[in-house]
Write an enzyme that holds these catalytic residues in place. Sequence first.
Site, short mmCIF file in Angstrom:
data_model
loop_
_atom_site.label_atom_id
_atom_site.label_comp_id
_atom_site.label_asym_id
_atom_site.label_seq_id
_atom_site.Cartn_x
_atom_site.Cartn_y
_atom_site.Cartn_z
CB ALA A 61 51.51 37.12 43.42
N GLY A 100 49.30 32.30 43.97
CA GLY A 100 49.97 32.36 45.27
C GLY A 100 49.02 32.07 46.42
CD GLU A 103 52.50 29.23 44.11
OE1 GLU A 103 52.26 30.45 44.01
OE2 GLU A 103 53.48 28.68 43.59
CD GLU A 123 50.39 30.84 39.77
OE1 GLU A 123 49.61 30.00 39.30
OE2 GLU A 123 50.61 30.96 40.98
C1 3H9 Z 1 50.77 34.56 41.30
O1 3H9 Z 1 50.08 34.32 42.24
C2 3H9 Z 1 52.23 34.24 41.24
C3 3H9 Z 1 52.62 33.31 42.36
O2 3H9 Z 1 52.84 32.02 41.86
C4 3H9 Z 1 53.82 33.81 43.11
C5 3H9 Z 1 55.01 34.23 42.33
C6 3H9 Z 1 56.16 34.58 43.18
N1 3H9 Z 1 46.37 41.01 41.95
O3 3H9 Z 1 38.39 40.02 38.07
P1 3H9 Z 1 37.64 40.95 38.95
C7 3H9 Z 1 41.68 42.81 41.13
S1 3H9 Z 1 50.17 35.35 39.93
C8 3H9 Z 1 45.92 42.27 41.94
O4 3H9 Z 1 36.96 42.09 38.32
P2 3H9 Z 1 35.93 38.75 39.65
C9 3H9 Z 1 41.19 43.13 39.74
O5 3H9 Z 1 42.17 43.81 39.01
C10 3H9 Z 1 48.47 35.65 40.33
N2 3H9 Z 1 44.65 42.59 41.68
O6 3H9 Z 1 36.59 40.18 39.87
C11 3H9 Z 1 39.99 43.97 40.05
O7 3H9 Z 1 40.45 45.24 40.42
P3 3H9 Z 1 39.65 46.57 40.03
C12 3H9 Z 1 47.64 34.44 40.12
C13 3H9 Z 1 43.80 41.60 41.44
O8 3H9 Z 1 35.12 38.51 40.84
C14 3H9 Z 1 39.42 43.32 41.30
O9 3H9 Z 1 40.50 42.57 41.86
N3 3H9 Z 1 46.25 34.78 40.31
C15 3H9 Z 1 44.20 40.27 41.45
O10 3H9 Z 1 35.29 38.70 38.30
C16 3H9 Z 1 38.27 42.40 41.03
O11 3H9 Z 1 38.66 41.47 40.04
C17 3H9 Z 1 45.40 34.99 39.29
O12 3H9 Z 1 45.74 34.85 38.15
C18 3H9 Z 1 45.54 39.98 41.73
N4 3H9 Z 1 46.02 38.72 41.77
O13 3H9 Z 1 37.12 37.72 39.62
C19 3H9 Z 1 44.01 35.38 39.66
N5 3H9 Z 1 43.13 39.49 41.17
O14 3H9 Z 1 38.34 46.45 40.75
C20 3H9 Z 1 43.64 36.66 38.96
C21 3H9 Z 1 42.10 40.33 41.01
O15 3H9 Z 1 40.50 47.67 40.49
N6 3H9 Z 1 42.30 37.13 39.32
N7 3H9 Z 1 42.50 41.59 41.18
O16 3H9 Z 1 39.49 46.50 38.54
C22 3H9 Z 1 41.18 36.57 38.83
O17 3H9 Z 1 41.18 35.59 38.10
C23 3H9 Z 1 39.89 37.25 39.17
O18 3H9 Z 1 40.16 38.58 39.48
C24 3H9 Z 1 39.15 36.60 40.38
C25 3H9 Z 1 37.93 37.51 40.76
C26 3H9 Z 1 38.64 35.22 39.97
C27 3H9 Z 1 40.05 36.51 41.57
#
Ligand code: 3H9
Length: 724
Positions: A61, A100, A103, A123
């Site tokens: 998400a 998500g 999911e 999450e």
């Molecule tokens: C969820 O899914 C809830 C559901 O159950 C549904 C509920 C109804 N959203 O980390 P990076 C951006 S909760 C928006 O530097 P990496 C990040 O801010 C979500 N933006 O790269 C950055 O932006 P910027 C559960 C996101 O390669 C850019 O992407 N998911 C999101 O080191 C690059 O990110 C998580 O917890 C996002 N979800 O790592 C995963 N994710 O360039 C969260 C990333 O502007 N994300 N961005 O600064 C991560 O763990 C890492 O970002 C990921 C990539 C491993 C994906």
Amino acid sequence: MARYWRTQGPVALITLTNPPVNALSAAVRRAVTDVLCRALADDEVKAVVLCGENGQFSGGADIREFATPLSGPALVSLVHDIEASEKPMVAAIEGVALGGGLELALGCHYRIAHAKARLGLPEVTLGLIPGAGGTQRLPRLIGMPSALEIITTGRHVSAQEALKLGIVDQITDDNTVETAVKFALSVIGRPLSSRRLSERAVVCPVDVVGVLEAGMARVKRRACGASAPVACVQALTAAATLPYSRGLEKEEHLITTLMDSSQARSMQYCFMAQRIAGKWSLPSGARWSNSKPTAVHRVGVVGLGTMGRGITVSLVRAGISVVAVETDKKQMDMGKQAVLGMLERDAQRRGDTGTRGHPSTHLLTFTLSMQQLGNVDLVIEAVFEDMPLKKRVFTELCRVCKPDALLCTNTSALDVDELSAVTHRRPLVVGMHFFAPANVMKLLEVVCGPHSSPEAVATAMTLGKRMGKIGVVVGNCPGFVGNRMLMLYLDQAHFLLEEGATPEEVDQALEEFGFAMGIFKVSDLSGLDVGWRIRKASGLIGPNVDPKAPSRRRQGNRYSPLPDLLCEQGRLGQKSGRGWYLYDTPGSKEPRPDPAMRRFLQEYRSRYGITPRHIHAHEVIERCTYALANEGFRILEEGVAAGPEDIDVVYVFGYSWPKHRGGPMFHAAQVGLDRVLQRLEHYHQLHPDTPHLQPSPLLRRLVKEGSPPVHQWREHVRHMHSHL
Ligand code: 3H9
């Protein structure tokens, strides 16, 4: 937002397109819903493959949308529509399928992953639970014990593990989408009902209640007051005990409550803060994006003490060649053994090797000769914290290293600029303050001296990232950001003891606030003699200063000699079996309140005529956390950190500040800056000899300007500096 096309005859492809990680924003959910309708309505289409652009399935998400009211189709309904499809839906997972994203994949009837993909439901690390059916579908797919572990820790699972657990049906080293399309062709016409996870029963062990109760006890022990892990177990309990639709209702109720909580806001702030700090800037305007890092293939590590060993291990884990130098043969052999042991344990944990040894040991050279540093691109000096010694090492490094090699010092407090003055390459000198144990701790303070070039800082930050560290750029001042603030926090804790509290009372208040360990337990763990040595070296205590002087002041300010008196008595912490607490044996880790400590504090207070008073937990928290934030404001004023996010990242990842409280600066914003100001004024009035309780000018200024939200402070500080 989602591309759609027909390929390979009857297979349609839906591609999530929202770079960089294909977060499932409202626009993406809307687009996928539309194209799914098209695919399902098209009689020519017999199967659908769902994939993500740019080699990423989906990061879940869109976190940025959590602060705004939900718009567009809910993810949970989209997952439902996918699962309900009468045409086989196949997820082609490359890069990540997180939250998500996973999911969505669990709604598909089949999942094919690339061998390098990572999957998970993280999450909980954002203060939430999986809220699009993840808590109900995952245990139906892989069984309750594994689902419980994965959801409550939020850890990422490798494709290999996902295959073993049954999360994915196949992994491939080839083109994932092509493999998924072939797979989709092969399953056309097969019955789907057994593939719909919501229609399956949860795979539960006989004593599922016991498993869930044990899980609940475990998360409560570790959560330090965080609600999300507890909610994860509650949602999973619903999965085990209720029909799917009722379990889903419970999941929805829990995530709705969490979504509005300050804990979730704090944890999401931490996520974003980490990214903001990673794109470092200084008030001078120097920025990561403008400064190109130089390539680092080979690194020298000088000194194989505890820090040097941990740094070496982190470098090798990142696949970087290391030349590790020691001056003493015995120390080198010990260091070598320790490094190889850590790497071997790593390899065994990951099941990387059947034979002895780590597959990366070929990256290591151990030597007694500095001459071998002639071809390294960067050196990390990790010798003892002693300026003359470090200066000698740096002088020698200048002689042996190639002229463009970066010289980094691992120091927790020494003046990086003074050290760089002995070199002829001041722009190439930066500090890299690793935290012990360096192979475990995530934080790295990259210290930018007045002469350090932005390229050198960018190189150290990039190297840190490759090593799996969370880098924060800080300015050069005693203690940099972390230890500078820690001193004041410790001071407040000691003053509270003088005024009437016990170590247990202070620690309990801090632990109830969310710290995994109170400050006195941490001090015992680290060893009280560490700070004692630093205070002696800085002249705060010594032959010319009587620690028993009635004023208990040093350099004009209130000073508590309590930790020095403890050290004088040989109470050095866990290692000596006695510190602020008592331990059964030296080295034992279980602290017990010590009656002798109570007597010692009573005697101390009566010697100085202090009437002890009852100190409420509330005061402990206010004095410790507001003193931290107040110093944080001074750090921003001085340009030692560029924004509150940088300070908070330092505290969360280096000093175990509870993530669900965001960090000292975020916490101050949550409490309200006017309230923090008012309480600091109150405490400063009561303790005028403690200048650190005097509100900082920046705090006053922010309050005067209506307490802008924390994400605006960085700009505010930049503006302030540009007008100086
Ligand atoms: C969820 O899914 C809830 C559901 O159950 C549904 C509920 C109804 N959203 O980390 P990076 C951006 S909760 C928006 O530097 P990496 C990040 O801010 C979500 N933006 O790269 C950055 O932006 P910027 C559960 C996101 O390669 C850019 O992407 N998911 C999101 O080191 C690059 O990110 C998580 O917890 C996002 N979800 O790592 C995963 N994710 O360039 C969260 C990333 O502007 N994300 N961005 O600064 C991560 O763990 C890492 O970002 C990921 C990539 C491993 C994906």
